[in-house]
Scaffold this motif. Structure first.
Motif, PDB file in Angstrom:
ATOM      1  N   VAL A 123       0.817  -1.211   0.000  1.00 16.44           N
ATOM      2  CA  VAL A 123       0.000   0.000   0.000  1.00 16.44           C
ATOM      3  C   VAL A 123       0.853   1.264   0.000  1.00 16.44           C
ATOM      4  N   VAL A 124       2.139   1.139   0.293  1.00 18.17           N
ATOM      5  CA  VAL A 124       3.020   2.304   0.274  1.00 18.17           C
ATOM      6  C   VAL A 124       3.047   2.926  -1.120  1.00 18.17           C
ATOM      7  N   ASN A 125       2.952   2.089  -2.166  1.00 18.49           N
ATOM      8  CA  ASN A 125       3.073   2.559  -3.548  1.00 18.49           C
ATOM      9  C   ASN A 125       1.756   3.031  -4.152  1.00 18.49           C
ATOM     10  N   GLY A 126       0.664   3.026  -3.386  1.00 18.08           N
ATOM     11  CA  GLY A 126      -0.587   3.551  -3.907  1.00 18.08           C
ATOM     12  C   GLY A 126      -1.719   2.541  -3.839  1.00 18.08           C
ATOM     13  N   PHE A 127      -2.866   2.957  -4.387  1.00 19.26           N
ATOM     14  CA  PHE A 127      -4.084   2.150  -4.295  1.00 19.26           C
ATOM     15  C   PHE A 127      -4.402   1.408  -5.587  1.00 19.26           C
ATOM     16  N   GLU A 128      -3.615   1.611  -6.662  1.00 16.67           N
ATOM     17  CA  GLU A 128      -3.937   0.991  -7.952  1.00 16.67           C
ATOM     18  C   GLU A 128      -3.311  -0.395  -8.079  1.00 16.67           C
ATOM     19  N   SER A 129      -3.454  -1.220  -7.056  1.00 16.74           N
ATOM     20  CA  SER A 129      -2.845  -2.560  -7.061  1.00 16.74           C
ATOM     21  C   SER A 129      -3.838  -3.577  -7.602  1.00 16.74           C
ATOM     22  N   MET A 130      -4.220  -3.411  -8.883  1.00 20.65           N
ATOM     23  CA  MET A 130      -5.228  -4.282  -9.489  1.00 20.65           C
ATOM     24  C   MET A 130      -4.605  -5.497 -10.158  1.00 20.65           C
ATOM     25  N   ALA A 131      -3.364  -5.376 -10.605  1.00 18.35           N
ATOM     26  CA  ALA A 131      -2.728  -6.490 -11.326  1.00 18.35           C
ATOM     27  C   ALA A 131      -1.258  -6.628 -10.939  1.00 18.35           C
ATOM     28  N   GLY A 132      -0.903  -6.214  -9.729  1.00 21.06           N
ATOM     29  CA  GLY A 132       0.485  -6.298  -9.296  1.00 21.06           C
ATOM     30  C   GLY A 132       1.269  -5.064  -9.700  1.00 21.06           C
ATOM     31  N   LEU A 133       2.465  -4.946  -9.165  1.00 21.11           N
ATOM     32  CA  LEU A 133       3.322  -3.794  -9.418  1.00 21.11           C
ATOM     33  C   LEU A 133       4.694  -4.264  -9.875  1.00 21.11           C
ATOM     34  N   ILE A 134       5.336  -3.457 -10.700  1.00 17.57           N
ATOM     35  CA  ILE A 134       6.711  -3.693 -11.113  1.00 17.57           C
ATOM     36  C   ILE A 134       7.567  -2.577 -10.539  1.00 17.57           C
ATOM     37  N   ASN A 135       8.555  -2.928  -9.740  1.00 19.14           N
ATOM     38  CA  ASN A 135       9.442  -1.941  -9.145  1.00 19.14           C
ATOM     39  C   ASN A 135      10.588  -1.678 -10.117  1.00 19.14           C
ATOM     40  N   LEU A 136      10.476  -0.587 -10.861  1.00 17.81           N
ATOM     41  CA  LEU A 136      11.449  -0.243 -11.888  1.00 17.81           C
ATOM     42  C   LEU A 136      12.304   0.913 -11.400  1.00 17.81           C
TER      43      LEU A 136
END
Length: 520
Positions: free
Chosen positions: A1-14
């Motif tokens: 949740v630190v990276n926001g609320f748009e966690s609909m399909a996972g996140l890529i840490n680039l």
């Protein structure tokens, strides 16, 4: 949740390489048989033991007209673009900071050949301009494991262009702009033994976005403020991460997002991971779908703008074993998403229109993947993977697979390196499964399975690396990808039905020259 609320399909840490870690100089050049040329430059300087900076530049272009299937349309767009980034980093005893500026220009032309004799040829021209500034600053607390971080981003993006055949009503314009300011204040704290970790903070996001596609205009100005907290527990075999955030959206009121991540070591060589939580986003569906303008269909839009909301859960199992005294890693993933609300694009219900509609509690996605990595020898590796993707919603008043998405994919890749690692080679074979085609737009119900094979050979000599590669080795092509290509003014003209490669074998080559940082 630190990276926001748009966690609909996972996140890529680039993350771009730190100026302290990147090469002092890197120059790369690339060219292929279709006329694409590209150059990259990275230059990093250590000003002292605390300050470093990097300049990153990229430029590419393609001015060669390619029409291998002779349908009068370009198989590849003509384009030119340039990008740059200047990044600075400071590492001190009490604080760290990095900041930079990033921008790019991109212009593209597609459609019928510039030399086509048609009186009103179908063309697409699109231009993008982007500029942003970002900064990340962290202050170390007096207690071990404590820190305070501030993240900021200012962004401006502009896009403009058109699809169509002439300026007298036949062209559909595309205009859009985005102005954004984002700020996040984060506090981190961990226990002395690292067993307990706690994060909390506040975020603010201001967005002014304008979207104008043909006769449809959808502009909005919004502000989203939120608070979040996250707790992590690290003990022996178990790693547990629990987070919640609460955001207030100026247009859609309050939204609560919980998330859970866990990893448990079943054995010393087998890990089980579980993830679950909620995500939501406001779709910018006019700009996001402008590629669907490459036909003569109209758009039927919903009466109001609403956020998409989803719940997802997934699990992953990773284990290591020995085959013939060689290491084998087996990974399997299952990821399921249920949409409380999703904006779908129905290409089946009307022969003359794309229908955008919000679907409540009748959209879902299931993704399953299994992958095997095997080190056959000291210098030879093999990877085999299979992916199943089921994406379903209501299309033409019935539950069915979303069009133009393959259910099955199979991948086989092999990599080899010489004893001194100067020579390296790899080959990859992709087998793409059939896709459901829009019922009213195609004579065929499903596309066929097709292979896509590519590979590369490279040689490293001191600071210079030379590479030569091939794409679409089997020369597989989709025949007649554009419906009514000879009549772009026909009501059934459609250039959005591309499911496979249009161009044949592509041969490319290039070099990379790099210099490491001097040791201080």
């Amino acid at each position: 949740v630190v990276n926001g609320f748009e966690s609909m399909a996972g996140l890529i840490n680039l993350s771009v390489k730190s100026p302290f870690d990147s090469d002092r100089l890197l120059v790369n050049a690339y060219g292929n048989r279709f006329g694409r040329f590209e150059g990259n430059l990275i230059h990093s300087v250590h000003l002292n033991d605390k300050w470093a900076t990097s300049l990153l530049m990229n430029a590419s272009m393609n001015n060669q007209v390619i029409d291998e299937n002779r349908d009068g349309f370009l198989d590849l767009p003509l384009y030119k673009n340039a990008a740059f980034m200047n990044r600075w980093q400071y590492n001190g005893k009490k604080m760290e900071t990095q900041f930079g500026v990033y921008g790019y220009l991109d212009d593209r032309f597609a459609g019928q050949s510039p030399f086509h004799p048609s009186l009103f040829p179908f063309h697409m021209e699109m231009g993008n301009q982007h500029l942003e500034f970002y900064s990340k600053t962290g202050f170390f607390g007096k207690k071990p494991g404590a820190s305070l971080g501030i993240i900021q981003q200012i962004k401006y993006h502009n896009t403009s262009g058109y699809f169509g055949g002439n300026s007298l009503g036949g062209q559909r314009s595309v205009l859009g702009s985005e102005k954004r300011y984002f700020v996040s204040l984060n506090y981190d704290r961990s226990s002395a033994n690292g067993m307990h970790q706690f994060k909390s903070g506040i975020t603010g996001n201001f967005l002014d976005i304008k979207q104008h596609v043909a006769l449809d205009i959808l502009n909005r100005t919004e502000f989203v403020s939120g608070v979040f907290s996250e707790y992590a527990l690290l003990i022996n075999r178990l790693s547990l991460q629990i987070g919640t955030r609460l955001d207030y959206h100026s247009l859609f009121s309050w939204n609560f997002v919980p998330r859970l991540h866990a990893k448990y070591a079943l054995t010393p060589k087998t890990d089980l991971r579980i993830t679950a939580g909620k995500g939501w986003r406001v779709p910018n569906f006019l700009i996001e779908n402008n590629a669907l303008l490459a036909n003569n269909k109209t758009w039927t839009l919903p009466g109001q703008l609403l956020p998409e909301i989803s719940w997802n859960v997934g699990t992953s199992l990773v284990t290591e074993m020995q085959w013939f005294k060689r290491k084998v890693t087996w990974t399997s993933d299952i990821y399921y998403t249920h949409f409380n609300r999703q904006l779908t694009i129905d290409r089946d219900v009307s022969a003359t229109s794309f229908v955008f509609a919000y679907i409540e509690n009748q959209s879902r996605s299931l993704a399953c993947q299994t992958e095997l990595d095997w080190n056959i020898g000291k210098r030879l590796g093999l990877r085999l993977a299979y992916k199943y993707l089921q994406v379903q919603s209501i299309y033409n008043n019935q539950m069915q697979q979303q069009s133009m998405i393959p259910k099955h994919r199979i991948l086989l890749t092999s990599a080899w390196a010489s004893l001194n690692k100067r020579w390296q080679a790899d080959v990859t074979a992709n087998l793409v499964g059939s896709m459901r085609m829009p019922q009213l737009a195609s004579m065929q119900s499903y596309s066929p399975w097709y292979p896509y094979v590519f590979g590369q050979v490279s040689y490293q000599w001191k600071h210079l690396k030379i590479y030569l590669g091939v794409e679409n080795l089997l020369n597989y092509k989709q025949h007649n990808p554009i419906r009514y290509a000879d009549q772009p003014q026909h009501p059934d003209f459609d250039a959005t039905m591309v499911w496979g490669p249009i161009t044949g074998i592509n041969i490319y080559g290039g070099f990379t020259y790099s210099l490491k940082q001097k040791k201080s």
